[in-house]
Design a protein around this motif. Structure first.
Motif, mmCIF file in Angstrom:
data_model
loop_
_atom_site.group_PDB
_atom_site.id
_atom_site.type_symbol
_atom_site.label_atom_id
_atom_site.label_comp_id
_atom_site.label_asym_id
_atom_site.label_seq_id
_atom_site.Cartn_x
_atom_site.Cartn_y
_atom_site.Cartn_z
ATOM 1 N N ILE A 1 0.825 -1.207 0.000
ATOM 2 C CA ILE A 1 0.000 0.000 0.000
ATOM 3 C C ILE A 1 0.864 1.265 0.000
ATOM 4 O O ILE A 1 0.414 2.346 -0.369
ATOM 5 N N MET A 2 2.148 1.118 0.375
ATOM 6 C CA MET A 2 3.059 2.264 0.376
ATOM 7 C C MET A 2 3.481 2.654 -1.041
ATOM 8 O O MET A 2 3.972 3.747 -1.263
ATOM 9 N N SER A 3 3.338 1.721 -1.987
ATOM 10 C CA SER A 3 3.697 2.048 -3.369
ATOM 11 C C SER A 3 2.662 3.014 -3.935
ATOM 12 O O SER A 3 1.470 2.901 -3.651
ATOM 13 N N ARG A 4 3.137 3.939 -4.752
ATOM 14 C CA ARG A 4 2.218 4.974 -5.229
ATOM 15 C C ARG A 4 1.090 4.368 -6.082
ATOM 16 O O ARG A 4 -0.071 4.669 -5.877
ATOM 17 N N THR A 5 1.453 3.506 -7.009
ATOM 18 C CA THR A 5 0.414 2.935 -7.881
ATOM 19 C C THR A 5 -0.524 2.014 -7.111
ATOM 20 O O THR A 5 -1.745 2.088 -7.260
ATOM 21 N N ILE A 6 0.049 1.153 -6.281
ATOM 22 C CA ILE A 6 -0.793 0.210 -5.534
ATOM 23 C C ILE A 6 -1.647 0.968 -4.522
ATOM 24 O O ILE A 6 -2.851 0.706 -4.388
ATOM 25 N N GLY A 7 -1.048 1.930 -3.834
ATOM 26 C CA GLY A 7 -1.801 2.712 -2.847
ATOM 27 C C GLY A 7 -2.998 3.404 -3.485
ATOM 28 O O GLY A 7 -4.115 3.375 -2.949
ATOM 29 N N ALA A 8 -2.759 4.013 -4.649
ATOM 30 C CA ALA A 8 -3.852 4.710 -5.334
ATOM 31 C C ALA A 8 -4.921 3.728 -5.794
ATOM 32 O O ALA A 8 -6.120 3.990 -5.688
ATOM 33 N N ALA A 9 -4.481 2.567 -6.282
ATOM 34 C CA ALA A 9 -5.436 1.558 -6.751
ATOM 35 C C ALA A 9 -6.302 1.049 -5.597
ATOM 36 O O ALA A 9 -7.517 0.874 -5.739
ATOM 37 N N VAL A 10 -5.652 0.851 -4.458
ATOM 38 C CA VAL A 10 -6.403 0.376 -3.289
ATOM 39 C C VAL A 10 -7.429 1.434 -2.870
ATOM 40 O O VAL A 10 -8.593 1.121 -2.626
ATOM 41 N N TYR B 1 5.455 -16.923 -3.548
ATOM 42 C CA TYR B 1 4.378 -16.325 -2.753
ATOM 43 C C TYR B 1 4.260 -14.864 -3.164
ATOM 44 O O TYR B 1 5.240 -14.254 -3.586
ATOM 45 N N LEU B 2 3.093 -14.296 -2.972
ATOM 46 C CA LEU B 2 2.948 -12.858 -3.141
ATOM 47 C C LEU B 2 2.583 -12.251 -1.787
ATOM 48 O O LEU B 2 1.639 -12.699 -1.148
ATOM 49 N N ASP B 3 3.341 -11.283 -1.373
ATOM 50 C CA ASP B 3 3.032 -10.604 -0.114
ATOM 51 C C ASP B 3 2.013 -9.500 -0.399
ATOM 52 O O ASP B 3 2.100 -8.800 -1.404
ATOM 53 N N ILE B 4 1.041 -9.405 0.493
ATOM 54 C CA ILE B 4 0.061 -8.319 0.373
ATOM 55 C C ILE B 4 0.166 -7.470 1.629
ATOM 56 O O ILE B 4 -0.203 -7.917 2.720
ATOM 57 N N ASN B 5 0.699 -6.286 1.454
ATOM 58 C CA ASN B 5 0.934 -5.415 2.613
ATOM 59 C C ASN B 5 -0.045 -4.253 2.561
ATOM 60 O O ASN B 5 0.051 -3.386 1.693
ATOM 61 N N ILE B 6 -1.000 -4.267 3.496
ATOM 62 C CA ILE B 6 -1.968 -3.162 3.521
ATOM 63 C C ILE B 6 -1.735 -2.243 4.728
ATOM 64 O O ILE B 6 -2.591 -1.423 5.060
ATOM 65 N N GLY B 7 -0.579 -2.383 5.371
ATOM 66 C CA GLY B 7 -0.259 -1.487 6.487
ATOM 67 C C GLY B 7 -1.128 -1.750 7.703
ATOM 68 O O GLY B 7 -1.674 -2.843 7.865
ATOM 69 N N PRO B 8 -1.268 -0.757 8.571
ATOM 70 C CA PRO B 8 -2.014 -0.958 9.816
ATOM 71 C C PRO B 8 -3.523 -1.127 9.594
ATOM 72 O O PRO B 8 -4.203 -1.756 10.396
ATOM 73 N N ALA B 9 -4.041 -0.588 8.490
ATOM 74 C CA ALA B 9 -5.442 -0.768 8.092
ATOM 75 C C ALA B 9 -6.411 -0.600 9.259
ATOM 76 O O ALA B 9 -7.153 -1.527 9.598
ATOM 77 N N ARG B 10 -6.406 0.547 9.857
ATOM 78 C CA ARG B 10 -7.227 0.745 11.061
ATOM 79 C C ARG B 10 -8.705 0.823 10.750
ATOM 80 O O ARG B 10 -9.546 0.412 11.538
ATOM 81 N N LYS B 11 -9.003 1.385 9.581
ATOM 82 C CA LYS B 11 -10.428 1.544 9.248
ATOM 83 C C LYS B 11 -10.855 0.515 8.194
ATOM 84 O O LYS B 11 -10.254 0.432 7.132
ATOM 85 N N ALA B 12 -11.860 -0.283 8.502
ATOM 86 C CA ALA B 12 -12.406 -1.246 7.546
ATOM 87 C C ALA B 12 -11.328 -2.112 6.912
ATOM 88 O O ALA B 12 -11.388 -2.448 5.736
ATOM 89 N N GLY B 13 -10.330 -2.497 7.719
ATOM 90 C CA GLY B 13 -9.238 -3.321 7.209
ATOM 91 C C GLY B 13 -9.709 -4.679 6.724
ATOM 92 O O GLY B 13 -9.138 -5.256 5.804
ATOM 93 N N ASP B 14 -10.741 -5.207 7.358
ATOM 94 C CA ASP B 14 -11.194 -6.555 6.992
ATOM 95 C C ASP B 14 -11.734 -6.587 5.557
ATOM 96 O O ASP B 14 -11.354 -7.417 4.741
ATOM 97 N N GLU B 15 -12.567 -5.599 5.263
ATOM 98 C CA GLU B 15 -13.128 -5.527 3.917
ATOM 99 C C GLU B 15 -12.017 -5.300 2.901
ATOM 100 O O GLU B 15 -11.963 -5.916 1.833
ATOM 101 N N LEU B 16 -11.062 -4.425 3.273
ATOM 102 C CA LEU B 16 -9.955 -4.070 2.374
ATOM 103 C C LEU B 16 -9.086 -5.279 2.043
ATOM 104 O O LEU B 16 -8.802 -5.574 0.884
#
Lengths: 318, 292
Positions: free
Chosen positions: B10-19, B41-56
């Motif tokens: 999620i820290m990547s500019r393109t991925i962050g914007a897409a998310v 394997y593919l790592d999926i890093n969405i950071g701390p995801a405090r809000k609605a992290g489960d859905e994300l």
């Protein structure tokens, strides 16, 4: 049974650099051991102290710091002369405080003329210190370099953001460069490499690791200086084998501990003594970290530190 | 060597914007690129995801699984997001990560067990970052014990000794290596991994691959099982796949203190030699380390 004292395995040497011109030029560096480890190596040139002169009347100095310079603080030439004749200063550091764009914002021409007047009034080496504002320092220090061509002034701070233009002026007009980085050994090395690539010769470079006062993170400064010396002396890191300069006085005397307590309470003891000791002790810490040139303010603090240097460098009879 | 692609972050500019825009296309494109590059394997890093992290997390996992069947490594500090991601995974996932912080243990271990996942055991203690190799050993023993007590077997623990930037404290870079050389003895059944790109954090972007590749060779020498890597570095992947044996043996020689005559080496070999010397602390790091 003989006890074998362990010895550090040195394989490097700090470069010797000559500051200033003529009879009163000063040579620093040349160490082959950690600071004052004279049982392991040599310090052919003991650390030197430059006395600070401001280019404008200081407004926030505590009384204790102003008192020795009464009557000259509005006149940099008289002030510098007094430091040399009354206090025996071996070097002068002119702080171009008045060029600060957030302060008096004096122009480059005016600053360069003041530097020239001071330089002509003294024979000891002259350090010229800007305000660490890249644009302003570029303007001012380039002019200073030009107007004082061939004097071998020691110009700084030269930072990654302004090294090209100031460095080029220093090369062109034959001055020494103070390579300044924010308490980071890797950045210090990098800036030295960049200055070398630019064409600054080894004997015209001195490192400013950025220092502070006791109580304000001096242990970080010490640690970086210590690591610089370790890399230089034991890892043959020739990009760090330069002398170190420490602009410590202005850091010490701006602390609240060096000033009279705001509420008039005397809980911290004698204000005058405290400021002087704070400066002397901070300087001492930096000497033990490897400082070759210390920029200091109070004559008594300077005397204390000089005594320590003499004592630490005295031959031992054992 | 198991490679985990780090590029869906999620820290990547393109991925962050897409998310943020819930636009699956850039994420799926990256997932395909990582899979094509040979990631296991593919790592999926969405950071701390405090809000609605489960859905994300569930949304990203599903988007990725539409284009690849590679197993996923889920990277978030939010237990709710982690569980939603685990629930959505089709292949056996990797939990990235569980550390010794009591809360992380308390929240992480039940999820690992419930979803029959593997886990990255991050050697981060209650007092933060371990200071040397010995502290890493202590933390590893403690973590493995607690995880085993919970009923998760050692084969499912991937110990991460924490790689740190070479531009910071060099002793930590060395300690991570030293620890890797000890791990086989203290925990023969555990696996290992490392967030490799950390070593080059703070280094100018175009120079980072040199550090990543060389440090990988050095860690692999001590049996590193897997690494979380930049999937878009083909030379790094060739190293991991054993296709650069000459470079590997050169790196080993320099690690052993041999200083080859640089004039007899190719440009590429010289770069590897200089980089090893920086990573072992023989030469102090600066951004120009390849030039001097």
């Amino acid at each position: 049974m003989n006890l074998e004292i362990p010895k550090t395995a040195y394989n490097g040497r700090i470069k010797e650099i000559r500051l200033g011109k003529g009879d009163k030029a000063v040579t620093v560096g040349g160490e082959t051991c950690y600071p004052f480890y004279l049982f392991e190596g040599k310090m052919p040139n003991l650390p030197r102290i430059a006395m600070e002169v401001w280019d404008t009347s200081p407004e926030d100095w505590p009384e204790a710091a102003l008192e020795p310079f009464q009557g000259v603080t509005g006149d940099p030439v008289a002030w510098a002369r007094k430091c040399v004749t009354d206090f025996g200063a071996e070097m002068i550091c002119l702080q171009l405080v008045s060029t600060d764009p957030n302060g008096l914002d004096r122009g480059a021409d005016e600053a360069a003329a003041v530097v020239k007047n001071v330089a002509e009034a003294i024979t000891v080496p002259l350090i010229v210190w800007g305000t660490a504002n890249h644009d302003k320092d570029t303007e001012v220090l380039r002019k200073v370099a030009e107007v004082n061509e061939g004097r071998n002034l020691i110009l700084g701070p030269v930072e990654e953001g302004d090294y090209k233009k100031i460095g080029a002026a220093a090369i062109g007009y034959q001055h020494t460069v103070i390579a300044s980085t924010p308490i980071d050994i890797n950045l210090a090395k990098q800036l030295n490499i960049l200055l070398g690539n630019l064409g600054v010769r080894d004997e015209l470079l001195i490192i400013d690791p950025t220092v502070s006062s006791i109580g304000y993170g001096i242990e970080y400064c010490y640690s970086v200086m210590e690591r610089v010396r370790t890399a230089a002396l034991t890892q043959q890191d020739n990009k760090l084998q330069y002398p170190l300069i420490c602009n410590v006085a202005k850091e010490v005397w701006k602390t609240k501990e060096a000033k009279p307590p705001a509420d008039g309470a005397l809980t911290l003891g004698d204000t005058r003594k405290r400021g002087i000791l704070l400066e002397a002790m901070s300087a001492m810490v930096l000497l033990l970290g490897g400082g070759d040139v210390l920029i200091m303010r109070h004559p008594e603090a300077i005397r204390l530190v000089q005594e320590m240097i003499t004592e630490l460098a005295a031959p031992k009879n054992n | 060597m198991v490679l985990i692609g780090e590029n869906i972050n999620i820290m990547s500019r393109t991925i962050g914007a897409a998310v943020a825009a819930r636009d699956p296309a850039p994420i799926q494109e990256m997932a395909k690129a990582e899979a094509d590059a040979g990631m296991d394997y593919l790592d999926i890093n969405i950071g701390p995801a405090r809000k609605a992290g489960d859905e994300l997390m569930a949304w990203v996992v599903n988007a990725v699984q539409q284009v690849t069947d590679k197993p996923l490594s889920l990277d978030t500090t939010s237990p709710v997001a982690m569980e939603a991601g685990l629930k959505a995974c089709k292949a056996r996932p990797l939990v990235n990560s569980v550390s010794l912080q009591p809360e992380r243990l308390r929240q992480g271990l039940p999820l690992v067990k419930k979803y029959h996942a593997s886990m990255i055991g991050l050697l981060w203690g209650t007092e933060g970052m371990p200071r040397d190799a010995n502290e890493r050993c202590l933390l590893a023993v403690d973590l493995i014990y607690q995880v085993n007590q919970f009923g998760i077997s050692s084969e499912d623990i991937w110990i991460d000794p924490i790689a740190t930037p070479v531009s910071g404290e060099i002793n930590q870079v060395k300690a991570c290596l030293e620890f890797m050389s000890m791990l086989k003895d203290i925990a023969p059944d555990c696996k290992s991994t490392v967030g490799l790109s950390n070593v080059s954090n703070g280094t100018p972007a175009h120079l980072r691959p040199y550090l990543n590749r060389t440090y990988l060779i050095m860690l692999m020498r001590y049996g590193l099982h897997s690494a979380i890597v930049n999937a878009l570095d083909p030379e790094l992947i060739r190293i991991a796949r054993g296709k650069m044996p000459e470079i590997v043996s050169l790196v080993h020689r320099v690690m052993d203190g041999d200083m080859p005559d640089l004039s007899s080496l190719s440009q590429k070999e010289i770069e590897y030699v200089k980089t090893v010397r920086v990573l072992t602390g023989e030469t102090l790091y600066s951004h120009s380390w390849l030039e001097i």
